[in-house]
Design an enzyme around this catalytic site. Structure first.
Site, PDB file in Angstrom:
ATOM      1  N   GLY A 181       0.812  -1.202   0.000  1.00 41.51           N
ATOM      2  CA  GLY A 181       0.000   0.000   0.000  1.00 41.51           C
ATOM      3  C   GLY A 181       0.845   1.252   0.000  1.00 41.51           C
ATOM      4  N   GLY A 182       0.327   2.300   0.666  1.00 41.05           N
ATOM      5  CA  GLY A 182       1.021   3.584   0.707  1.00 41.05           C
ATOM      6  C   GLY A 182       2.396   3.505   1.317  1.00 41.05           C
ATOM      7  N   ALA A 239      23.142  10.437 -28.607  1.00 45.26           N
ATOM      8  CA  ALA A 239      23.615   9.689 -27.445  1.00 45.26           C
ATOM      9  C   ALA A 239      25.012  10.141 -27.035  1.00 45.26           C
ATOM     10  CB  ALA A 239      23.602   8.194 -27.746  1.00 45.26           C
TER      11      ALA A 239
END
Length: 530
Positions: free
Chosen positions: A185-186, A421
């Site tokens: 979750g959080g 690049a």
């Protein structure tokens, strides 16, 4: 009997100072005894150590000073009545690693599954504030089941306080998250905000929504490790920087990482006595790197040959393998190495490689770690997937990171550097302090084959023998615009060096740049590409 009632009894007893102290020690021992042998046995059965054992492995022996040992939650109801264990499921404090101060907090899974409540969060907030005020690294040993549901929104607010402090400390003190159990979750956002994430295989997982929710919403069947295990985050998502098989090895590597980092953004990384001669010639480099630009080789071997004693700590080793980001030392000084990896996708830059290198460059710049960039890049990866995935936006992240960096910056072109690049990989045009190249280098807009096909397309098509004409035009283009000294003649390369002298040249250059001072423009902050 509570600690307060026990203390009251002691205070009301005989006025014997020694007796009071002895009894208070007994009270403290009982208060800190933890949840008991059964809970500890269950922790061991999961293949995990206890919070205090982990702290003991991380910090120097006997150096830990705990704060908030007697803290307990004040919630009631929903099954919490009579369950008010000391520490409230998190051990916090400070100690030393190789004699340098480090702050730490460790979830105790044996207490409420390490879930975060109001008192639990307050302890973490305090130690985070202390770390920031003292200017010392913060290490979190994560083994918790998320927010404590019984405490409702107070627990969620506790996470908000952690996230805010993670952000305030970002770029000020090193923050290291060590995942030693579940993080769902959080709660998973705190590690994502820190500088480095370590994980242990089989016992640690990170995800926003668990397998049960995934199954209910999407119908997909997956295990905890398959969804958010160490290998998934080390290889696929890039959330995890380091993954190990056991906690002991993991925590030993955290100690090693700390030895390469400064205490804060106002200090330099610690220098160590170097026994590897600064002037050591690297004769193996000529054999390690084929002259033919189309042949692959292992850049990791090149780095090991150059740095002190071949010791390298590669960051994100298994994610975006076409670029290497590593911490090492040159003449005892910590350096950050960014290098193309020709054995993976020929060393091209793509979305993931750009993100990986950009974050590493930003970390090195924040903590005063000089940057050495080893270039052998044929360009950006072409393709619809890359373009639609935002290669322009993601490639710009690396460009922004280098342009914004004020630490000493040295780049070295080993073989080829083509197109955009080349510019992005810390070319002199975007602010590299010194740029070197090996004698066989090719710095150009693109490879000779492609360039000749564009410039001389009509002449080749009209020739009696197009293949022979094309070969002749390729040779002509190489001779005129891609010879090894073309960039040096135009001041884009400071020197063309013998590969065997690479270590000596880099060390001498870093010594000269040690006192570099660069003032960034006055602004609140930039707006980097996202």
């Amino acid at each position: 009997m509570t600690v307060l009632s026990e203390v009251s009894q002691v205070a009301a007893g005989p006025a014997d100072g020694r007796g009071c102290v002895a009894e208070l020690h007994q009270i403290r021992a009982r208060a800190l005894a933890g949840p008991g042998e059964e809970a500890t046995a269950a922790q061991y059965a999961r293949g995990k150590l206890t919070a205090r054992e982990r702290i003991g492995l991380l910090l120097d022996t006997g150096s830990f000073r705990e704060v908030g040992q007697l803290r307990r939650h004040r919630a009631s109801g929903f099954g919490l009545e009579g369950r008010r264990p000391y520490t409230d499921g998190v051990v916090t404090g400070w100690g030393t690693v190789e004699g340098r101060r480090v702050f730490v907090y460790a979830h105790d899974f044996r207490i409420f599954g390490g879930a975060l409540g109001e008192a639990h969060a307050a302890k973490i907030h305090k130690v985070m504030d202390m770390a920031l005020a003292a200017g010392a690294p913060l290490v979190s040993l994560n083994d918790g089941a998320g927010a404590r549901i019984q405490e409702g929104v107070s627990a969620l607010a506790g996470y908000g306080g952690i996230f805010q402090r993670n952000t305030r400390a970002s770029g000020v003190i090193p923050q290291i998250s060590v995942m030693l159990g579940p993080c769902a979750g959080g709660a998973a956002y705190s590690p994502a905000l820190t500088d480095f994430v370590f994980m242990v295989r089989d016992t640690s997982q990170m995800f926003i929504t668990g397998p049960d929710v995934v199954r209910a919403v999407t119908g997909e069947e997956i295990t905890h490790n398959g969804l958010g295990g160490a290998d998934v985050h080390a290889e696929t998502s890039g959330v995890c920087h380091f993954a190990y098989d056991d906690e002991e090895t993991c925590l030993a590597e955290v100690r090693y990482l700390l030895s390469l980092l400064p205490q804060n953004n106002r200090a330099d990384p610690p220098r160590v006595q170097c026994t590897d001669p600064p002037g050591r010639r690297c004769e193996r480099l000529a054999a390690l790197v084929p002259a033919d630009g189309s042949r692959p080789y292992d850049m990791a071997e090149v780095i090991a040959e150059i740095v002190d004693d071949g010791e390298v700590l590669e960051v994100h080793e298994r994610w975006a393998g076409n670029i290497i980001c590593a911490l090492a030392r040159l003449d005892g000084q910590a350096v950050g190495v960014v290098a193309s990896q020709p054995k993976a996708l020929a060393g091209v830059l793509d979305i993931e490689a750009s993100e990986k290198a950009a974050r590493f460059v930003q970390m090195c710049d924040a903590f005063n770690i000089p940057l050495v960039t080893l270039v052998d890049v044929p360009g950006f990866l072409p393709g619809v997937g890359q373009e639609h995935g935002g290669i322009i936006r993601h490639g710009a992240k690396l460009l922004y990171a280098y342009c914004n960096a004020t630490v000493p910056r040295i780049s070295l072109v080993l073989r080829k550097a083509y197109g955009g690049a080349y510019i992005v990989m810390d070319s002199q045009s975007i602010g590299a302090d010194l740029t070197y190249a090996w004698p066989a280098n090719e710095i150009a807009v693109m490879g000779a084959e492609g360039a000749a096909g564009v410039i001389f397309r009509r002449r080749i098509a009209a020739a009696p023998d197009p293949a022979a004409a094309r070969a002749r035009m390729v040779k002509e283009y190489k001779a005129e615009l891609m010879h090894p000294y073309y960039a040096a003649e135009r001041g884009l390369v400071d020197d063309v060096i013998d590969p065997a002298e690479t270590r000596e040249v880099l060390i001498a250059s870093l010594a000269m740049l040690r006192t570099k001072h660069a003032d960034p423009p006055s602004r609140k902050h930039g707006n980097p590409p996202q």
